[in-house]
Design a protein around this motif. Structure first.
Motif, short mmCIF file in Angstrom:
data_model
loop_
_atom_site.label_atom_id
_atom_site.label_comp_id
_atom_site.label_asym_id
_atom_site.label_seq_id
_atom_site.Cartn_x
_atom_site.Cartn_y
_atom_site.Cartn_z
N GLU A 139 4.34 9.13 0.35
CA GLU A 139 4.53 10.45 -0.26
C GLU A 139 3.64 11.48 0.40
N ARG A 140 4.07 12.72 0.29
CA ARG A 140 3.41 13.80 1.03
C ARG A 140 1.88 13.81 0.94
N GLY A 141 1.36 13.70 -0.28
CA GLY A 141 -0.08 13.84 -0.46
C GLY A 141 -0.87 12.55 -0.22
N GLN A 142 -0.19 11.49 0.17
CA GLN A 142 -0.85 10.18 0.29
C GLN A 142 -1.22 9.84 1.74
N ASP A 148 2.18 2.42 9.42
CA ASP A 148 2.55 3.74 9.94
C ASP A 148 1.69 4.08 11.16
N LEU A 149 0.39 3.87 11.03
CA LEU A 149 -0.52 4.24 12.13
C LEU A 149 -0.27 3.38 13.35
N HIS A 234 -11.98 6.17 -0.38
CA HIS A 234 -11.69 4.76 -0.05
C HIS A 234 -10.50 4.26 -0.85
N LYS A 235 -10.43 4.68 -2.09
CA LYS A 235 -9.34 4.23 -2.95
C LYS A 235 -8.00 4.77 -2.46
N ASP A 236 -8.00 6.04 -2.06
CA ASP A 236 -6.76 6.63 -1.55
C ASP A 236 -6.22 5.81 -0.38
N ALA A 240 -2.58 3.24 -0.22
CA ALA A 240 -1.50 3.86 0.55
C ALA A 240 -0.18 3.08 0.44
N ASN A 241 -0.28 1.75 0.56
CA ASN A 241 0.95 0.94 0.55
C ASN A 241 1.81 1.16 -0.69
#
Ligand code: HEC
Ligand code: HEC
Length: 393
Positions: A139-142, A148-149, A234-236, A240-241
């Motif tokens: 999602e946009r803000g995540q 992905d990287l 760190h939590k963000d 992510a997944n």
């Protein structure tokens, strides 16, 4: 210009000064914050640099601090060591110093995106320290996922200066992914810490009371605020997944069915709800003048009430390392080049999330047409239209 660039590259490779001892502080962010909070951020920045170095180490000896929120380190210690430090090889052929070998000329040692080669590029290389990424499945803000990287490094970003690293060893790629996460985390914690010092800990022209001083130990209030900032970032990354955007099924159409879908897509593209044409121009030809900036640039310009073309106002920021403000182009969609992938899943995500850090908005997915969003089927019409545009310049 060219000579200056070559010199800069040579300096990077052989080291003309001691800039590699420490990560450069984020002076641009600090200045912008000083302007919005109408106070000095000097002390807050100084203490932040000290605490961030306690926690995350230096370019030669990076550390991964354990936070309450993410108990397991987000990046592997060995990977961190392989990506950091000067370029060299071990006896068994393991590559060290990967970031300096492959990335630093563009992204800079601290990941500011203002490396010596950046001035020639449009878009500029990413400043990882915002913690914002454009080309991802979440999602946009995540945050982006590790996958992905990794895929991004393999493919590069077509149409930009960001090259493909498909030829690197798979292990090297993994190490670099970890290091991007490290630099981004470290840089975002730094930003949030300076802001928290001003907003929560009474930092101003003078230092706050003893217990409120920023600290890497959590036994004071200052230390607890530091922990909270770290935990949050760190939590963000750790979560992510779970924010991946699920892509509904997509039917491969042909013949009349495809033509009808593309025609509907064209209507949506030019229509009120999505109004893609409002930015991308009629027929997606990119013919409209570009007026807007991305979030990385807005931070030291329009968002703090400064005009990007005002050289005088920009000078302190440029002196602090900010890149020359440059408008962001909605681009033509007719040249067949997608920076983040032209496959249907990528386009579905781009349209339903927008592009983080840029003016490109999201289209809301609705279950029934209601004049405010588009249904999944309508979004697929739009995707087919965009795909058709890209193959018929
Ligand atoms: C020649 C310059 C150059 C080099 C070298 C380079 N990059 Fe980039 N990189 C860019 C540019 C330019 C962008 C921004 C593209 C955009 O905004 O679409 C970028 C963007 C990125 C992004 C952000 C992607 C996103 O979704 O927002 C990541 C992550 C990244 N690069 C990692 C790396 C890593 C890791 C290396 C070294 C292995 C590297 N880059 C080497 C120029 C470079
Ligand atoms: C407010 C302006 C704006 C609107 C409205 C807008 N876009 Fe964009 N779009 C942009 C900008 C700016 C970029 C470039 C982002 C970048 O490369 O950093 C972009 C990029 C894109 C890309 C390129 C993605 C890639 O991988 O290279 C596609 C596809 C796209 N837009 C499709 C659409 C569609 C479809 C709509 C309507 C649903 C739309 N846009 C609406 C501003 C806009």
């Amino acid at each position: 210009m060219r000579i200056a660039f070559l010199l800069a590259v040579v300096c990077l490779l052989v080291g003309c000064d001691s800039r590699f001892d420490t990560f450069q502080p984020n002076d641009v962010f600090s200045l912008a914050l000083a302007k919005t909070r109408s106070t000095s951020t000097e002390l807050a920045s100084r203490d932040t640099s000290r605490v961030v170095e306690d926690l995350y180490g230096t370019p030669d000896e990076p550390l991964w601090p354990v936070s309450q929120a993410a108990k397991s380190p987000l990046s592997d210690e060995r990977n961190l060591l392989r990506s950091s430090g000067p370029v060299s090889s071990e006896k068994d052929g393991t590559h060290l110093g990967l970031f300096r070998e492959h990335c630093v000329t563009c992204h800079a040692l601290e990941g500011s995106g203002a490396g010596p080669a950046s001035v020639f590029q449009n878009p500029y290389p990413r400043d990882f320290r915002h913690g914002v990424f454009k080309w991802k499945s979440t999602e946009r803000g995540q945050k982006p996922t590790r996958r992905d990287l990794r895929e991004l490094l393999i493919k590069g970003i077509p149409g930009t200066a960001m090259p493909s690293f498909a030829l690197l060893d798979p292990d090297d790629l993994d190490a670099l992914v970890d290091y991007v996460i490290f630099l981004s985390t470290r840089g975002e914690v730094e930003r949030r810490m300076i802001a928290a010092a001003i907003d929560e800990l009474d930092y101003s022209e003078t230092s706050p009371a003893k217990g409120l001083i920023l600290s890497s130990q959590s036994d004071t209030e200052g230390g607890q605020v530091v922990q909270e900032v770290m935990d949050r970032v760190h939590k963000d990354w750790e979560e992510a997944n779970s924010h991946e955007v699920a892509v509904p099924s997509f039917a491969e159409l042909s013949g009349e069915q495809l033509a009808a879908s593309v025609a509907r897509g064209s209507d949506f593209f030019h229509g009120q709800v999505a109004n893609c044409a409002g930015c991308h121009g009629p027929g997606g030809d990119g013919s409209l003048p570009t007026l807007d900036y991305d979030d990385w640039t807005k931070e030291y310009t329009t968002r703090i009430g400064l005009t990007p073309s005002d050289r005088e106002a920009m000078k302190p920021f440029r002196d602090a390392g900010a890149l020359r403000p440059r408008k962001i182009a909605p681009r033509t969609l007719r040249d067949g080049v997608f920076h983040g992938g032209g496959d249907s899943a990528s386009l579905y995500r781009r349209i339903t999330q927008g592009i983080a850090g840029t003016p490109m908005p999201a289209v809301e997915v609705v279950s029934e047409p209601n004049g405010k969003g588009l249904t999944t089927e309508q979004i697929w019409d739009l995707v087919r239209y965009v795909q058709q545009l890209s193959t018929s310049p």
